[in-house]
Write a protein that holds these residues in place. Structure first.
Motif, PDB file in Angstrom:
ATOM      1  N   GLU A 157       0.805   0.505   4.380  1.00  0.00           N
ATOM      2  CA  GLU A 157       1.612  -0.709   4.519  1.00  0.00           C
ATOM      3  C   GLU A 157       1.036  -1.584   5.626  1.00  0.00           C
ATOM      4  OE1 GLU A 157       5.570   0.486   5.271  1.00  0.00           O
ATOM      5  OE2 GLU A 157       5.822   1.550   3.358  1.00  0.00           O
ATOM      6  N   GLU A 158       1.401  -2.857   5.606  1.00  0.00           N
ATOM      7  CA  GLU A 158       0.889  -3.810   6.584  1.00  0.00           C
ATOM      8  C   GLU A 158       1.245  -3.407   8.012  1.00  0.00           C
ATOM      9  OE1 GLU A 158      -1.130  -6.386   6.311  1.00  0.00           O
ATOM     10  OE2 GLU A 158      -1.394  -5.859   4.201  1.00  0.00           O
ATOM     11  N   TYR A 161      -1.274  -0.947   9.246  1.00  0.00           N
ATOM     12  CA  TYR A 161      -2.544  -1.594   9.573  1.00  0.00           C
ATOM     13  C   TYR A 161      -2.447  -2.340  10.901  1.00  0.00           C
ATOM     14  CZ  TYR A 161      -4.716  -0.527   5.078  1.00  0.00           C
ATOM     15  OH  TYR A 161      -5.262   0.116   4.004  1.00  0.00           O
ATOM     16  N   THR A 171      -9.588  -2.354  11.373  1.00  0.00           N
ATOM     17  CA  THR A 171      -9.162  -3.271  10.317  1.00  0.00           C
ATOM     18  C   THR A 171      -9.736  -2.757   9.003  1.00  0.00           C
ATOM     19  OG1 THR A 171     -11.095  -4.690  10.724  1.00  0.00           O
ATOM     20  CG2 THR A 171      -9.036  -5.273  11.847  1.00  0.00           C
TER      21      THR A 171
END
Length: 283
Positions: A157-158, A161, A171
């Protein structure tokens, strides 16, 4: 000048001992050549030569041989004793190393390379050769663990990250080489800007974890605690493919409350309340 017999007889002991002057010696010899009575007296002053009987000569020769044999035995025994001691030292060392190997703890034959790598790493830090030290660290393990999680979960999920970017500098679009270089650069910059110096680092312990050896070092930094002592902590490392992976640390101070940078800051983000050990976030 001629001397009387009484004077010559007084000089005879000195003449025989060869301690009289050359002039006196000449006068004595001149008188002896003419006086038979004084020559006869001179013969009495001469030291007779000692002639050994054949039995005595044999005895002395045997005694000399016996003494030589005794000294040869002493020399041989001394050499054997020295050789035994010199042989015992490596055998004792081998025995201790073998015992450590059996127990899976301590310095032994299968972890000597790992210990040497750790020693070289800290030597480079002490000499301020941070780029060479950074090249010895296994930064790639952190990258690989993130990618493995991505693969197992079919992506992240964002929020995850964002967390990895903040804590790991990771990244999704970067390569392993970029990740490793980023960490090496960050390590060198941190050490140089904060003037972190390692005063001393010594081998403390080793223990087997599965098929790997964890090497523990006691490290002293150039930081003075409030009690006047230098900051000391223990750090555990594993060597993989010749690279040094820092796995955990044990500290006796609260590193989060300290305003003085530590070597540990580049590897650890959080310690428990008692300043105990936690795993390195790079794993």
């Amino acid at each position: 000048m001629k001397l009387s017999c009484e004077v010559i007889r007084d000089l005879l002991p000195l003449y025989e001992d060869e301690v009289c002057s050359e002039e006196s010696r000449g006068l004595v010899e001149e008188h002896l050549a003419e006086c038979a009575e004084c020559r006869a007296l001179q013969e009495k002053f001469k030291i007779p030569e000692v002639t050994l009987l054949p039995e005595e000569e044999i005895f002395l020769a045997e005694e000399e041989k016996r003494i030589q044999r005794i000294f040869r035995r002493i020399k041989r025994r001394w050499r054997l004793s020295l050789a035994a001691v010199l042989l015992l030292i490596p055998l004792t060392f081998v025995g201790i190393m073998g015992y450590h190997e059996y127990r899976g703890e301590g310095l032994c034959f299968t972890n000597l390379d790992e210990v040497m790598i750790c020693s070289r790493f800290f030597k480079l830090l002490q000499e301020g050769k941070y780029e060479e030290a950074a090249a010895m660290i296994d930064f790639a393990s952190g990258f690989q663990s993130i990618r493995e999680r991505e693969f197992l979960e079919g992506g992240l999920e964002e929020a995850w990250y964002a967390w990895y970017d903040k804590n790991y500098g990771y990244t999704p679009d970067m390569s392993e080489e970029e990740y490793v270089q980023k960490w090496r650069t960050a390590f060198v910059k941190f050490m140089e800007e904060n003037h972190v110096l390692i005063q001393r680092a010594r081998y403390s312990d080793a223990y087997r974890i599965g098929t790997e050896w964890a090497i523990e070092y006691a490290v002293t930094e150039n930081v003075v605690n409030m009690d006047g002592s230098n900051r000391v902590f223990k750090i555990s490392m594993v060597i993989r493919d010749g690279k040094l992976l820092i796995t955990s640390a044990n500290v006796g101070f609260d590193i989060e409350d300290s305003n003085i940078p530590s070597f540990l800051d580049i590897f650890f983000r959080k310690f428990d309340e008692n300043g105990g050990g936690v795993e390195c976030f790079l794993q």
